[in-house]
Design a protein around this motif. Sequence first.
Motif, mmCIF file in Angstrom:
data_model
loop_
_atom_site.group_PDB
_atom_site.id
_atom_site.type_symbol
_atom_site.label_atom_id
_atom_site.label_comp_id
_atom_site.label_asym_id
_atom_site.label_seq_id
_atom_site.Cartn_x
_atom_site.Cartn_y
_atom_site.Cartn_z
ATOM 1 N N ARG B 62 9.883 83.182 29.527
ATOM 2 C CA ARG B 62 9.691 84.370 30.365
ATOM 3 C C ARG B 62 10.825 84.526 31.375
ATOM 4 O O ARG B 62 11.298 85.635 31.626
ATOM 5 C CB ARG B 62 8.351 84.281 31.107
ATOM 6 C CG ARG B 62 7.128 84.465 30.209
ATOM 7 C CD ARG B 62 7.037 85.884 29.684
ATOM 8 N NE ARG B 62 5.882 86.089 28.842
ATOM 9 C CZ ARG B 62 5.939 86.282 27.522
ATOM 10 N NH1 ARG B 62 7.094 86.300 26.883
ATOM 11 N NH2 ARG B 62 4.849 86.474 26.819
ATOM 12 N N LEU B 63 11.257 83.416 31.976
ATOM 13 C CA LEU B 63 12.359 83.493 32.941
ATOM 14 C C LEU B 63 13.632 83.970 32.250
ATOM 15 O O LEU B 63 14.391 84.771 32.806
ATOM 16 C CB LEU B 63 12.576 82.127 33.609
ATOM 17 C CG LEU B 63 11.536 81.737 34.664
ATOM 18 C CD1 LEU B 63 11.719 80.282 35.086
ATOM 19 C CD2 LEU B 63 11.611 82.654 35.890
ATOM 20 N N GLY B 64 13.858 83.517 31.026
ATOM 21 C CA GLY B 64 15.011 83.969 30.255
ATOM 22 C C GLY B 64 14.950 85.472 29.996
ATOM 23 O O GLY B 64 15.951 86.186 30.159
ATOM 24 N N GLU B 65 13.771 85.962 29.628
ATOM 25 C CA GLU B 65 13.598 87.398 29.399
ATOM 26 C C GLU B 65 13.865 88.196 30.673
ATOM 27 O O GLU B 65 14.524 89.230 30.652
ATOM 28 C CB GLU B 65 12.162 87.696 28.942
ATOM 29 C CG GLU B 65 11.829 87.226 27.536
ATOM 30 C CD GLU B 65 10.317 87.316 27.251
ATOM 31 O OE1 GLU B 65 9.908 86.834 26.185
ATOM 32 O OE2 GLU B 65 9.562 87.834 28.101
ATOM 33 N N LEU B 66 13.323 87.691 31.778
ATOM 34 C CA LEU B 66 13.461 88.412 33.046
ATOM 35 C C LEU B 66 14.904 88.394 33.549
ATOM 36 O O LEU B 66 15.361 89.363 34.155
ATOM 37 C CB LEU B 66 12.497 87.835 34.094
ATOM 38 C CG LEU B 66 11.015 88.128 33.797
ATOM 39 C CD1 LEU B 66 10.105 87.339 34.725
ATOM 40 C CD2 LEU B 66 10.726 89.630 33.916
ATOM 41 N N GLU B 67 15.619 87.316 33.265
ATOM 42 C CA GLU B 67 17.059 87.283 33.588
ATOM 43 C C GLU B 67 17.789 88.339 32.773
ATOM 44 O O GLU B 67 18.647 89.052 33.290
ATOM 45 C CB GLU B 67 17.639 85.911 33.248
ATOM 46 C CG GLU B 67 17.565 84.899 34.369
ATOM 47 C CD GLU B 67 18.335 83.626 34.001
ATOM 48 O OE1 GLU B 67 19.547 83.562 34.268
ATOM 49 O OE2 GLU B 67 17.711 82.698 33.428
ATOM 50 N N GLU B 68 17.439 88.424 31.494
ATOM 51 C CA GLU B 68 18.118 89.360 30.603
ATOM 52 C C GLU B 68 17.870 90.810 31.019
ATOM 53 O O GLU B 68 18.774 91.647 30.994
ATOM 54 C CB GLU B 68 17.612 89.137 29.179
ATOM 55 C CG GLU B 68 18.599 89.576 28.111
ATOM 56 C CD GLU B 68 18.315 88.868 26.802
ATOM 57 O OE1 GLU B 68 18.274 89.556 25.775
ATOM 58 O OE2 GLU B 68 18.106 87.640 26.816
ATOM 59 N N ILE B 69 16.643 91.109 31.411
ATOM 60 C CA ILE B 69 16.297 92.464 31.862
ATOM 61 C C ILE B 69 16.949 92.767 33.226
ATOM 62 O O ILE B 69 17.119 93.917 33.595
ATOM 63 C CB ILE B 69 14.761 92.618 31.965
ATOM 64 C CG1 ILE B 69 14.092 92.447 30.599
ATOM 65 C CG2 ILE B 69 14.367 93.966 32.550
ATOM 66 C CD1 ILE B 69 12.574 92.328 30.671
ATOM 67 N N GLY B 70 17.284 91.710 33.968
ATOM 68 C CA GLY B 70 17.916 91.911 35.274
ATOM 69 C C GLY B 70 16.925 91.882 36.427
ATOM 70 O O GLY B 70 17.181 92.451 37.493
ATOM 71 N N MET B 71 15.791 91.213 36.218
ATOM 72 C CA MET B 71 14.803 91.150 37.295
ATOM 73 C C MET B 71 14.851 89.819 38.044
ATOM 74 O O MET B 71 14.290 89.694 39.125
ATOM 75 C CB MET B 71 13.399 91.398 36.739
ATOM 76 C CG MET B 71 13.289 92.782 36.111
ATOM 77 S SD MET B 71 11.615 93.169 35.596
ATOM 78 C CE MET B 71 10.874 93.574 37.178
ATOM 79 N N VAL B 72 15.467 88.837 37.435
ATOM 80 C CA VAL B 72 15.521 87.501 38.023
ATOM 81 C C VAL B 72 16.940 86.964 37.893
ATOM 82 O O VAL B 72 17.602 87.194 36.876
ATOM 83 C CB VAL B 72 14.528 86.555 37.292
ATOM 84 C CG1 VAL B 72 14.792 85.091 37.636
ATOM 85 C CG2 VAL B 72 13.087 86.920 37.627
ATOM 86 N N GLU B 73 17.412 86.277 38.929
ATOM 87 C CA GLU B 73 18.690 85.571 38.853
ATOM 88 C C GLU B 73 18.475 84.084 39.084
ATOM 89 O O GLU B 73 17.663 83.695 39.911
ATOM 90 C CB GLU B 73 19.673 86.112 39.902
ATOM 91 C CG GLU B 73 20.308 87.411 39.484
ATOM 92 C CD GLU B 73 21.066 88.075 40.626
ATOM 93 O OE1 GLU B 73 21.288 87.422 41.664
ATOM 94 O OE2 GLU B 73 21.411 89.260 40.466
ATOM 95 N N ARG B 74 19.239 83.309 38.338
ATOM 96 C CA ARG B 74 19.185 81.857 38.466
ATOM 97 C C ARG B 74 20.335 81.437 39.362
ATOM 98 O O ARG B 74 21.492 81.669 39.056
ATOM 99 C CB ARG B 74 19.340 81.253 37.065
ATOM 100 C CG ARG B 74 19.066 79.789 36.949
ATOM 101 C CD ARG B 74 19.018 79.408 35.461
ATOM 102 N NE ARG B 74 18.913 77.975 35.282
ATOM 103 C CZ ARG B 74 19.950 77.139 35.320
ATOM 104 N NH1 ARG B 74 21.164 77.585 35.519
ATOM 105 N NH2 ARG B 74 19.759 75.832 35.158
#
Lengths: 117, 117
Positions: B62-74
Amino acid sequence: MTDQKTMHETATNMCPHYEAAMELLARRWTGLIITTLVNEPARFSEISTAVDGISDRMLSQRLGELEEIGMVERKVDAARRPVLVEYVSTEMARELTPVFNALQEWAEKWMPAKIEA
Amino acid sequence: MTDQKTMHETATNMCPHYEAAMELLARRWTGLIITTLVNEPARFSEISTAVDGISDRMLSQRLGELEEIGMVERKVDAARRPVLVEYVSTEMARELTPVFNALQEWAEKWMPAKIEA
Protein backbone atom coordinates in the motif's frame (compact mmCIF):
# COMPACT_ATOMS: atom_id res chain seq x y z
CA MET A 1 5.42 10.95 18.61
CA THR A 2 4.27 14.51 19.23
CA ASP A 3 1.33 15.90 21.17
CA GLN A 4 -0.39 16.91 17.96
CA LYS A 5 -3.20 14.43 17.47
CA THR A 6 -6.24 14.88 15.34
CA MET A 7 -9.60 13.66 16.48
CA HIS A 8 -9.13 10.45 14.47
CA GLU A 9 -6.51 9.05 16.77
CA THR A 10 -5.41 8.80 20.32
CA ALA A 11 -1.73 8.33 21.04
CA THR A 12 -1.70 4.67 20.08
CA ASN A 13 -5.06 3.87 18.53
CA MET A 14 -7.30 4.89 15.71
CA CYS A 15 -10.80 5.91 16.88
CA PRO A 16 -12.77 2.65 16.59
CA HIS A 17 -15.85 4.36 15.14
CA TYR A 18 -13.76 6.03 12.47
CA GLU A 19 -11.99 2.75 11.79
CA ALA A 20 -15.31 0.97 11.32
CA ALA A 21 -16.59 3.69 8.98
CA MET A 22 -13.45 3.53 6.87
CA GLU A 23 -13.70 -0.28 6.76
CA LEU A 24 -17.26 0.05 5.50
CA LEU A 25 -16.20 2.38 2.67
CA ALA A 26 -13.28 0.07 1.94
CA ARG A 27 -15.64 -2.65 0.77
CA ARG A 28 -15.39 -2.48 -2.97
CA TRP A 29 -18.38 -0.72 -4.61
CA THR A 30 -20.03 0.18 -1.32
CA GLY A 31 -19.26 3.90 -1.54
CA LEU A 32 -20.49 4.15 -5.11
CA ILE A 33 -23.71 2.25 -4.35
CA ILE A 34 -24.48 4.53 -1.41
CA THR A 35 -23.65 7.61 -3.50
CA THR A 36 -26.09 6.45 -6.17
CA LEU A 37 -28.93 5.86 -3.71
CA VAL A 38 -28.34 9.06 -1.77
CA ASN A 39 -28.93 10.81 -5.09
CA GLU A 40 -32.31 9.19 -5.55
CA PRO A 41 -34.08 5.84 -5.08
CA ALA A 42 -33.19 3.40 -7.82
CA ARG A 43 -34.09 -0.01 -9.12
CA PHE A 44 -31.54 -2.80 -9.16
CA SER A 45 -30.86 -2.32 -12.88
CA GLU A 46 -30.42 1.44 -12.44
CA ILE A 47 -27.84 0.96 -9.69
CA SER A 48 -26.09 -1.60 -11.85
CA THR A 49 -25.86 0.97 -14.67
CA ALA A 50 -24.65 3.77 -12.39
CA VAL A 51 -21.96 1.65 -10.73
CA ASP A 52 -19.86 0.77 -13.73
CA GLY A 53 -18.34 -2.71 -13.69
CA ILE A 54 -20.20 -4.29 -10.77
CA SER A 55 -21.65 -7.78 -11.29
CA ASP A 56 -25.27 -8.53 -10.39
CA ARG A 57 -24.11 -11.05 -7.84
CA MET A 58 -21.85 -8.52 -6.11
CA LEU A 59 -24.49 -5.79 -6.22
CA SER A 60 -26.97 -8.17 -4.64
CA GLN A 61 -24.53 -9.00 -1.86
CA ARG A 62 -23.64 -5.36 -1.17
CA LEU A 63 -27.31 -4.29 -1.09
CA GLY A 64 -28.00 -7.07 1.40
CA GLU A 65 -25.14 -5.87 3.62
CA LEU A 66 -26.32 -2.27 3.43
CA GLU A 67 -29.88 -3.29 4.31
CA GLU A 68 -28.55 -5.16 7.33
CA ILE A 69 -26.47 -2.20 8.50
CA GLY A 70 -29.54 0.01 8.05
CA MET A 71 -28.29 2.23 5.24
CA VAL A 72 -30.62 0.98 2.52
CA GLU A 73 -34.28 -0.03 2.46
CA ARG A 74 -35.92 -2.20 -0.14
CA LYS A 75 -39.33 -0.78 -1.05
CA VAL A 76 -41.87 -2.85 -2.95
CA ASP A 77 -44.78 -1.16 -4.67
CA ALA A 78 -47.13 -4.07 -5.26
CA ALA A 79 -49.80 -1.81 -6.72
CA ARG A 80 -47.64 -1.33 -9.80
CA ARG A 81 -47.67 -3.77 -12.73
CA PRO A 82 -45.00 -5.03 -13.01
CA VAL A 83 -44.30 -4.76 -9.30
CA LEU A 84 -41.82 -1.91 -8.64
CA VAL A 85 -38.88 -2.74 -6.40
CA GLU A 86 -36.69 0.20 -5.45
CA TYR A 87 -33.78 0.68 -3.12
CA VAL A 88 -33.94 3.79 -0.95
CA SER A 89 -31.23 5.38 1.19
CA THR A 90 -31.93 5.86 4.90
CA GLU A 91 -31.06 8.93 6.97
CA MET A 92 -27.91 7.13 8.08
CA ALA A 93 -26.77 6.93 4.45
CA ARG A 94 -27.94 10.42 3.49
CA GLU A 95 -25.89 11.94 6.29
CA LEU A 96 -22.78 10.80 4.44
CA THR A 97 -23.46 13.62 1.97
CA PRO A 98 -20.83 15.97 3.52
CA VAL A 99 -18.25 13.18 3.14
CA PHE A 100 -19.21 12.61 -0.50
CA ASN A 101 -19.21 16.34 -1.27
CA ALA A 102 -15.75 16.79 0.26
CA LEU A 103 -14.49 13.79 -1.70
CA GLN A 104 -15.94 15.19 -4.93
CA GLU A 105 -14.12 18.46 -4.37
CA TRP A 106 -10.86 16.68 -3.67
CA ALA A 107 -11.29 14.35 -6.67
CA GLU A 108 -11.79 17.21 -9.11
CA LYS A 109 -8.52 18.75 -7.99
CA TRP A 110 -6.34 15.69 -7.49
CA MET A 111 -7.70 12.60 -9.11
CA PRO A 112 -7.16 11.61 -12.72
CA ALA A 113 -10.19 9.84 -14.14
CA LYS A 114 -8.41 6.52 -13.92
CA ILE A 115 -5.79 5.48 -11.43
CA GLU A 116 -3.34 2.68 -12.05
CA ALA A 117 -4.25 -0.66 -10.55
CA MET B 1 -35.24 9.21 -13.34
CA THR B 2 -35.76 12.78 -12.19
CA ASP B 3 -33.94 15.99 -13.04
CA GLN B 4 -32.47 16.10 -9.57
CA LYS B 5 -28.84 15.17 -9.93
CA THR B 6 -26.11 15.89 -7.47
CA MET B 7 -22.67 16.86 -8.65
CA HIS B 8 -21.50 13.27 -8.33
CA GLU B 9 -23.48 12.08 -11.30
CA THR B 10 -24.72 12.98 -14.71
CA ALA B 11 -27.90 11.33 -15.96
CA THR B 12 -26.22 8.02 -16.70
CA ASN B 13 -22.70 8.16 -15.32
CA MET B 14 -20.86 8.69 -12.13
CA CYS B 15 -18.29 11.50 -12.32
CA PRO B 16 -15.08 9.65 -13.32
CA HIS B 17 -12.89 11.63 -10.92
CA TYR B 18 -15.21 10.86 -8.03
CA GLU B 19 -15.33 7.22 -9.11
CA ALA B 20 -11.53 7.03 -9.14
CA ALA B 21 -11.29 8.66 -5.70
CA MET B 22 -13.81 6.23 -4.23
CA GLU B 23 -11.95 3.31 -5.82
CA LEU B 24 -8.77 4.52 -4.17
CA LEU B 25 -10.39 4.62 -0.72
CA ALA B 26 -11.96 1.23 -1.43
CA ARG B 27 -8.55 -0.41 -1.37
CA ARG B 28 -8.45 -2.06 1.98
CA TRP B 29 -6.34 -0.16 4.59
CA THR B 30 -5.60 2.74 2.23
CA GLY B 31 -7.86 5.23 4.03
CA LEU B 32 -6.47 4.34 7.43
CA ILE B 33 -2.85 4.56 6.26
CA ILE B 34 -3.44 8.00 4.76
CA THR B 35 -5.27 9.13 7.91
CA THR B 36 -2.31 8.06 10.02
CA LEU B 37 0.24 9.90 7.88
CA VAL B 38 -1.88 13.04 7.53
CA ASN B 39 -1.72 13.19 11.32
CA GLU B 40 2.06 13.14 11.37
CA PRO B 41 5.01 11.47 9.65
CA ALA B 42 5.54 7.95 10.87
CA ARG B 43 7.94 5.06 10.60
CA PHE B 44 6.84 1.76 9.11
CA SER B 45 6.43 0.18 12.53
CA GLU B 46 4.39 3.13 13.79
CA ILE B 47 1.98 2.90 10.86
CA SER B 48 1.73 -0.83 11.43
CA THR B 49 0.72 -0.19 15.06
CA ALA B 50 -1.78 2.53 14.16
CA VAL B 51 -3.48 0.48 11.44
CA ASP B 52 -4.68 -2.46 13.46
CA GLY B 53 -4.58 -5.81 11.71
CA ILE B 54 -2.53 -4.96 8.61
CA SER B 55 0.32 -7.31 7.68
CA ASP B 56 3.79 -5.95 6.93
CA ARG B 57 3.54 -7.26 3.39
CA MET B 58 0.25 -5.46 2.75
CA LEU B 59 1.47 -2.25 4.38
CA SER B 60 4.55 -2.35 2.18
CA GLN B 61 2.40 -2.78 -0.94
CA ARG B 62 0.00 0.00 0.00
CA LEU B 63 2.82 2.43 0.82
CA GLY B 64 4.36 1.67 -2.58
CA GLU B 65 1.05 2.40 -4.30
CA LEU B 66 0.60 5.63 -2.38
CA GLU B 67 4.13 6.75 -3.25
CA GLU B 68 3.41 6.06 -6.90
CA ILE B 69 0.16 8.04 -6.84
CA GLY B 70 2.03 10.88 -5.11
CA MET B 71 0.26 10.81 -1.76
CA VAL B 72 3.16 9.61 0.35
CA GLU B 73 6.89 10.34 0.34
CA ARG B 74 9.58 8.18 1.86
CA LYS B 75 12.14 10.33 3.67
CA VAL B 76 15.48 8.93 4.69
CA ASP B 77 17.57 10.72 7.31
CA ALA B 78 20.98 9.17 6.78
CA ALA B 79 22.56 11.42 9.39
CA ARG B 80 20.74 9.48 12.10
CA ARG B 81 22.12 6.26 13.59
CA PRO B 82 20.29 4.00 12.98
CA VAL B 83 19.15 5.60 9.73
CA LEU B 84 15.65 7.08 10.16
CA VAL B 85 13.13 6.19 7.48
CA GLU B 86 9.80 8.00 7.72
CA TYR B 87 6.72 8.17 5.55
CA VAL B 88 5.31 11.65 5.04
CA SER B 89 1.98 12.71 3.55
CA THR B 90 1.99 15.07 0.57
CA GLU B 91 -0.31 18.03 0.03
CA MET B 92 -2.50 15.76 -2.12
CA ALA B 93 -3.04 13.50 0.88
CA ARG B 94 -3.38 16.30 3.43
CA GLU B 95 -6.16 17.88 1.42
CA LEU B 96 -8.28 14.83 2.19
CA THR B 97 -8.60 16.23 5.73
CA PRO B 98 -12.14 17.63 5.13
CA VAL B 99 -13.22 14.17 3.94
CA PHE B 100 -11.72 12.51 7.00
CA ASN B 101 -13.23 15.09 9.37
CA ALA B 102 -16.70 14.64 7.84
CA LEU B 103 -16.34 10.87 8.09
CA GLN B 104 -15.28 11.14 11.74
CA GLU B 105 -18.38 13.19 12.53
CA TRP B 106 -20.61 10.69 10.74
CA ALA B 107 -18.91 7.72 12.40
CA GLU B 108 -19.41 9.07 15.91
CA LYS B 109 -23.13 9.39 15.28
CA TRP B 110 -23.83 6.29 13.21
CA MET B 111 -21.12 3.71 13.40
CA PRO B 112 -20.78 1.08 16.09
CA ALA B 113 -17.15 0.33 16.88
CA LYS B 114 -17.34 -2.93 15.01
CA ILE B 115 -19.55 -3.74 12.04
CA GLU B 116 -20.49 -7.26 11.06
CA ALA B 117 -18.39 -8.77 8.29
